[in-house]
Design a protein around this motif. Structure first.
Motif, short mmCIF file in Angstrom:
data_model
loop_
_atom_site.label_atom_id
_atom_site.label_comp_id
_atom_site.label_asym_id
_atom_site.label_seq_id
_atom_site.Cartn_x
_atom_site.Cartn_y
_atom_site.Cartn_z
N ALA A 133 0.84 -1.20 0.00
CA ALA A 133 0.00 0.00 0.00
C ALA A 133 0.87 1.24 0.00
CB ALA A 133 -0.92 0.01 1.22
N ILE A 134 0.32 2.32 -0.53
CA ILE A 134 0.91 3.63 -0.34
C ILE A 134 -0.13 4.54 0.31
CG2 ILE A 134 2.48 3.37 -2.29
CD1 ILE A 134 0.74 5.28 -3.89
N VAL A 135 0.34 5.53 1.05
CA VAL A 135 -0.55 6.47 1.75
C VAL A 135 -0.28 7.87 1.21
CG1 VAL A 135 -1.09 7.54 3.97
CG2 VAL A 135 -0.74 5.06 3.83
N LEU A 136 -1.34 8.58 0.89
CA LEU A 136 -1.24 9.94 0.38
C LEU A 136 -2.01 10.92 1.26
CD1 LEU A 136 -1.93 9.42 -3.45
CD2 LEU A 136 0.27 9.37 -2.28
N ASP A 137 -1.41 12.05 1.55
CA ASP A 137 -2.13 13.21 2.04
C ASP A 137 -2.97 13.75 0.88
OD1 ASP A 137 -2.72 15.59 3.62
OD2 ASP A 137 -1.22 16.61 2.38
N ILE A 138 -3.92 14.64 1.16
CA ILE A 138 -4.77 15.15 0.09
C ILE A 138 -4.41 16.58 -0.31
CG2 ILE A 138 -7.13 15.82 -0.54
CD1 ILE A 138 -8.14 13.39 0.94
N ASP A 139 -4.49 17.52 0.63
CA ASP A 139 -4.36 18.93 0.27
C ASP A 139 -2.93 19.28 -0.14
OD1 ASP A 139 -7.07 19.84 0.71
OD2 ASP A 139 -6.71 19.40 2.82
N ASN A 140 -2.80 19.72 -1.39
CA ASN A 140 -1.51 20.05 -2.01
C ASN A 140 -0.56 18.86 -2.07
OD1 ASN A 140 -2.11 22.90 -2.47
ND2 ASN A 140 -2.07 23.04 -0.23
N THR A 141 -1.15 17.68 -2.00
CA THR A 141 -0.42 16.44 -2.27
C THR A 141 -1.14 15.70 -3.39
OG1 THR A 141 0.44 16.26 -0.01
CG2 THR A 141 0.43 14.26 -1.32
N ALA A 142 -2.27 15.07 -3.08
CA ALA A 142 -3.04 14.40 -4.12
C ALA A 142 -3.80 15.39 -5.00
CB ALA A 142 -4.01 13.40 -3.49
N LEU A 143 -4.27 16.48 -4.39
CA LEU A 143 -5.06 17.48 -5.12
C LEU A 143 -4.38 18.85 -5.07
CD1 LEU A 143 -8.67 16.61 -3.86
CD2 LEU A 143 -7.56 15.82 -5.97
N GLU A 144 -4.70 19.68 -6.05
CA GLU A 144 -4.14 21.03 -6.13
C GLU A 144 -4.99 22.00 -5.30
OE1 GLU A 144 -3.77 22.17 -10.21
OE2 GLU A 144 -2.15 20.76 -10.61
N THR A 145 -4.99 21.84 -4.02
CA THR A 145 -5.90 22.59 -3.16
C THR A 145 -5.68 24.10 -3.25
OG1 THR A 145 -5.88 20.72 -1.64
CG2 THR A 145 -6.81 22.77 -0.82
N ASP A 146 -4.45 24.55 -3.14
CA ASP A 146 -4.17 25.98 -3.14
C ASP A 146 -4.09 26.57 -4.54
OD1 ASP A 146 -2.67 27.34 -0.30
OD2 ASP A 146 -3.61 25.39 -0.31
N PHE A 147 -4.24 25.73 -5.56
CA PHE A 147 -4.18 26.21 -6.93
C PHE A 147 -5.42 25.80 -7.73
CE2 PHE A 147 0.17 25.66 -5.45
CZ PHE A 147 0.73 26.90 -5.75
N GLY A 148 -6.21 24.89 -7.20
CA GLY A 148 -7.39 24.41 -7.91
C GLY A 148 -8.61 25.19 -7.49
N PHE A 149 -8.90 26.28 -8.22
CA PHE A 149 -9.96 27.19 -7.81
C PHE A 149 -11.31 26.74 -8.37
CE2 PHE A 149 -6.10 29.95 -8.42
CZ PHE A 149 -5.71 29.87 -7.09
N SER A 150 -11.67 25.51 -8.10
CA SER A 150 -12.92 24.96 -8.59
C SER A 150 -13.23 23.70 -7.79
CB SER A 150 -12.82 24.62 -10.09
OG SER A 150 -11.85 23.60 -10.28
N PHE A 151 -14.43 23.19 -7.98
CA PHE A 151 -14.77 21.87 -7.45
C PHE A 151 -15.41 21.08 -8.57
CE2 PHE A 151 -17.47 18.66 -5.57
CZ PHE A 151 -16.60 18.08 -4.66
#
Length: 235
Positions: A107-125
């Protein structure tokens, strides 16, 4: 050139949360915390009962950017620095995935915000995937490695988070979010406990990827890979 705009991100997240609160009654996901979490200042020094932890050296560009902590972070720089770390991670993961131990579930483990997803750059949902991380996850997924997500996001947004990850191209084997009492708990200890829970299901965590020290400390992963957060500027 895209730059980070925290005020816009916060407005977007607030709007999503309000919609969720009105339209969804999403219970917090229960998460087992069996065993006593091991908390240390660095993952490399933490004794992990099931696996030995090795901390990967962060690419020079990302390391220098973290130290400089510039007043604003542009998207291209962030992507370049993420790519440098994942370009180091992928060959090591390829080698490890190709040589499983008898009966091992990887298994691998991922954080989400600014790791798996572009939280601080993804200005949409839905927010877009962080492409360098998605490419590593897809390589693992295609070879039968389970991909788990451990996030400090609250349980009330479990459903939209799961939808977002699926929409971005991830195949989640499990999404760990914070229940009510976890909100009052040290984040690093909470995240360590979730990795302990994953191990209790029989998995060997061969890599743990995040952009904050709280994502990676505490052991219970063979290797850790730190993405840039530029002195805490990225969530």
């Amino acid at each position: 050139m895209r730059s980070r705009r925290p005020w816009l991100r916060r407005a977007s997240v607030t709007a999503v949360s309000a919609t969720v609160l009105m339209a969804l009654a999403v219970p917090a996901q229960a998460s087992s915390t069996s065993g006593t979490p091991v908390t240390t200042t660095t993952a490399a020094a933490a004794p992990a009962p099931a696996t030995a932890t090795t901390t990967a050296t962060v690419a020079d560009a990302a390391e220098a950017a973290d130290v400089s902590a510039a007043a604003d972070v542009d998207y291209e720089t962030w992507q370049r620095d993420c790519r440098a770390v994942m370009d180091q991670a992928l060959p090591q993961l390829k080698q490890r995935i190709a040589a499983p131990r008898p009966g091992e579930k990887q298994a691998i483990v991922l954080d989400i915000d600014n790791t798996a997803l572009e939280t601080d750059f993804g200005f949409s949902f839905p927010q877009p995937a962080n492409e360098p991380v998605l490419e590593v996850a897809e390589y693992a997924q295609d070879r039968g490695v389970a991909v788990f997500f451990v996030t400090a996001r609250p349980g009330i947004i479990h459903a939209p988070t799961a939808f977002n990850l699926d929409h971005a191209g991830y195949e989640s084997a499990g999404l760990y979010v914070r229940g009510f009492f976890d909100l009052f708990r040290n984040v690093a200890e909470y995240k360590t406990a979730q990795r302990v829970d994953i191990e209790s299901k029989g998995y060997t965590i061969i890599a743990n990827i995040g952009n904050s020290a709280t994502d990676l400390s505490g052991g219970h992963a063979e290797r850790t890979y730190k993405l840039p957060d530029y002195g805490g500027q990225l969530s």
